[in-house]
Motif scaffolding. Sequence first.
Motif, PDB file in Angstrom:
ATOM      1  N   HIS A 105       0.841  -1.204   0.000  1.00 58.39           N
ATOM      2  CA  HIS A 105       0.000   0.000   0.000  1.00 58.39           C
ATOM      3  C   HIS A 105       0.874   1.251   0.000  1.00 58.39           C
ATOM      4  O   HIS A 105       1.928   1.291   0.631  1.00 58.39           O
ATOM      5  CB  HIS A 105      -0.894   0.038   1.239  1.00 58.39           C
ATOM      6  N   MET A 106       0.407   2.270  -0.692  1.00 59.55           N
ATOM      7  CA  MET A 106       1.145   3.524  -0.678  1.00 59.55           C
ATOM      8  C   MET A 106       0.971   4.209   0.683  1.00 59.55           C
ATOM      9  O   MET A 106      -0.018   3.967   1.396  1.00 59.55           O
ATOM     10  CB  MET A 106       0.640   4.452  -1.781  1.00 59.55           C
ATOM     11  N   PRO A 107       1.907   5.048   1.081  1.00 59.60           N
ATOM     12  CA  PRO A 107       1.721   5.836   2.312  1.00 59.60           C
ATOM     13  C   PRO A 107       0.481   6.729   2.178  1.00 59.60           C
ATOM     14  O   PRO A 107       0.108   7.124   1.072  1.00 59.60           O
ATOM     15  CB  PRO A 107       2.999   6.670   2.384  1.00 59.60           C
ATOM     16  N   TRP A 166       0.077  12.259  -4.144  1.00 60.28           N
ATOM     17  CA  TRP A 166       0.815  11.205  -3.435  1.00 60.28           C
ATOM     18  C   TRP A 166       1.235  10.107  -4.408  1.00 60.28           C
ATOM     19  O   TRP A 166       2.371   9.623  -4.355  1.00 60.28           O
ATOM     20  CB  TRP A 166      -0.050  10.630  -2.312  1.00 60.28           C
ATOM     21  N   ALA A 167       0.327   9.733  -5.282  1.00 61.65           N
ATOM     22  CA  ALA A 167       0.629   8.682  -6.249  1.00 61.65           C
ATOM     23  C   ALA A 167       1.722   9.115  -7.208  1.00 61.65           C
ATOM     24  O   ALA A 167       2.686   8.379  -7.452  1.00 61.65           O
ATOM     25  CB  ALA A 167      -0.634   8.304  -7.016  1.00 61.65           C
ATOM     26  N   ASN A 168       1.593  10.294  -7.752  1.00 58.67           N
ATOM     27  CA  ASN A 168       2.582  10.774  -8.718  1.00 58.67           C
ATOM     28  C   ASN A 168       3.957  10.958  -8.080  1.00 58.67           C
ATOM     29  O   ASN A 168       4.992  10.757  -8.728  1.00 58.67           O
ATOM     30  CB  ASN A 168       2.108  12.087  -9.353  1.00 58.67           C
ATOM     31  N   SER A 169       3.971  11.336  -6.798  1.00 59.49           N
ATOM     32  CA  SER A 169       5.239  11.465  -6.095  1.00 59.49           C
ATOM     33  C   SER A 169       5.947  10.116  -6.007  1.00 59.49           C
ATOM     34  O   SER A 169       7.161  10.015  -6.234  1.00 59.49           O
ATOM     35  CB  SER A 169       5.008  12.034  -4.693  1.00 59.49           C
ATOM     36  N   LEU A 170       5.185   9.070  -5.696  1.00 60.14           N
ATOM     37  CA  LEU A 170       5.772   7.733  -5.631  1.00 60.14           C
ATOM     38  C   LEU A 170       6.252   7.269  -7.002  1.00 60.14           C
ATOM     39  O   LEU A 170       7.331   6.690  -7.136  1.00 60.14           O
ATOM     40  CB  LEU A 170       4.748   6.738  -5.089  1.00 60.14           C
ATOM     41  N   LEU A 171       5.424   7.514  -8.022  1.00 63.17           N
ATOM     42  CA  LEU A 171       5.770   7.052  -9.368  1.00 63.17           C
ATOM     43  C   LEU A 171       7.002   7.757  -9.912  1.00 63.17           C
ATOM     44  O   LEU A 171       7.733   7.194 -10.742  1.00 63.17           O
ATOM     45  CB  LEU A 171       4.577   7.258 -10.305  1.00 63.17           C
ATOM     46  N   SER A 172       7.239   8.973  -9.462  1.00 64.64           N
ATOM     47  CA  SER A 172       8.430   9.700  -9.915  1.00 64.64           C
ATOM     48  C   SER A 172       9.671   9.322  -9.103  1.00 64.64           C
ATOM     49  O   SER A 172      10.799   9.413  -9.604  1.00 64.64           O
ATOM     50  CB  SER A 172       8.196  11.209  -9.833  1.00 64.64           C
TER      51      SER A 172
END
Length: 305
Positions: free
Chosen positions: A40-42, A102-108
Motif C-alpha cells: 500500500h502507498m503511504p 501522493w501517487a505521482n510522487s511515488l511514481l516519480s
Amino acid sequence: MPLSHHSHSGEFCSHGENTLQEMVQAAFACKMEVFALTEHMPREQQDLYPEEIATLQTSEKLSEVFHEFFQEATRLQSAYNTSMAILVGVEIDWIRPSSKDWANSLLSKYQFDLFIGSVHHVHTVPIDYDTISYTKARDISGGTDERLFEDYFDLQLEMLQALKPPIVGHFDVIRLQGNSQNQDLRHWRGVWQRILRNLEFIAGYGGILELNSAALRKGLKEPYPKSEICNEFMKLNGVFTLSDDSHSINQVGTNYGGLLAFAKELGIPAIAYFNKGSQTLDRRFPGISTKTVSLTELQARAFFG
C-alpha cells in the motif's frame, strides 16, 4: 503459469502477517511463476487505520516504511531472478483528489514494474475495513447500499481518469461489508450505468482487471469482479489477470481452483501477466511487457495439479 499481481506482507503492512521474504518463499514453494509485491502507498495522517494509530505510526513513518519495502522488494527480485519473476509495484489507494499528488510522487521517486489502482474509502471513510466504517460511509451517502455503490463507482472513475492504472484492483470491493454482497448489480440502474461507464474507460486506455480471489477467501460467492461485470468487460475485449491479494503466507494462491473454474465458466480464454520484456506499452514502466497465457495451459501447470 501460476501468477499473482497483488500481495502484501506483515513486515510493511499493519494488517498483514509474515515477512516479505517469507511471502516470496511461499510463492516459490507453491510454484508461482510470476509474483508481484505491491505494498500500500503511504497515506495522509488523517487516513491512518486504527492499528496504525495504536502503534504510533505517522504519515512520515509510513513513507519511511514504504522506502524500506522498496529496498527489500528489489533485493528479493534480484535474489530470485533465476527462479521466478518477481515484480515490484505499489497499490495506490485513492481517497481524495490529493491522492493523485501522493501517487505521482511515488511514481516519480521509484521505478516500479506496475501499480494497482484501488479504492478503499468513500467520503474518506474505509469501506472494506469493518462494518462500522462501512455503515458510516453508507449513512453519508444517504443510508442505502445503492447510493453508496453509486458514490464508490464515481470515485473509482476519478481514480481511473487521474492515474490510468495498468491494473484495476478489486473492481467491486464495495460489496464486501454491505447487505448486497452477492446481488446482481444490474438490479440497480444507476449503479449499473456507472459500472458500464467505468469498464468502457478501462478498456479504452488498455487497463487490466484483476480476478481477485480474496473475495472467495472472505466468504463472497464470486471473486472480484462479479460475473455480470466480467461478461460486460469481455464484450469490450477487456483483459484479465489473476491476483490472490495475499496478506500472509497462508493466503498465497488460495482459492485459485475456484478462481479458474469461475473464469472457465465465463469463457475467459486467456489471462494476461506482466513480465520483463522489450515491448513496452506503458512508458511509465520501461522494459515491462504484457503477455497472455491460455486458460487451458494455465490449468495444466504444476501449481494446479
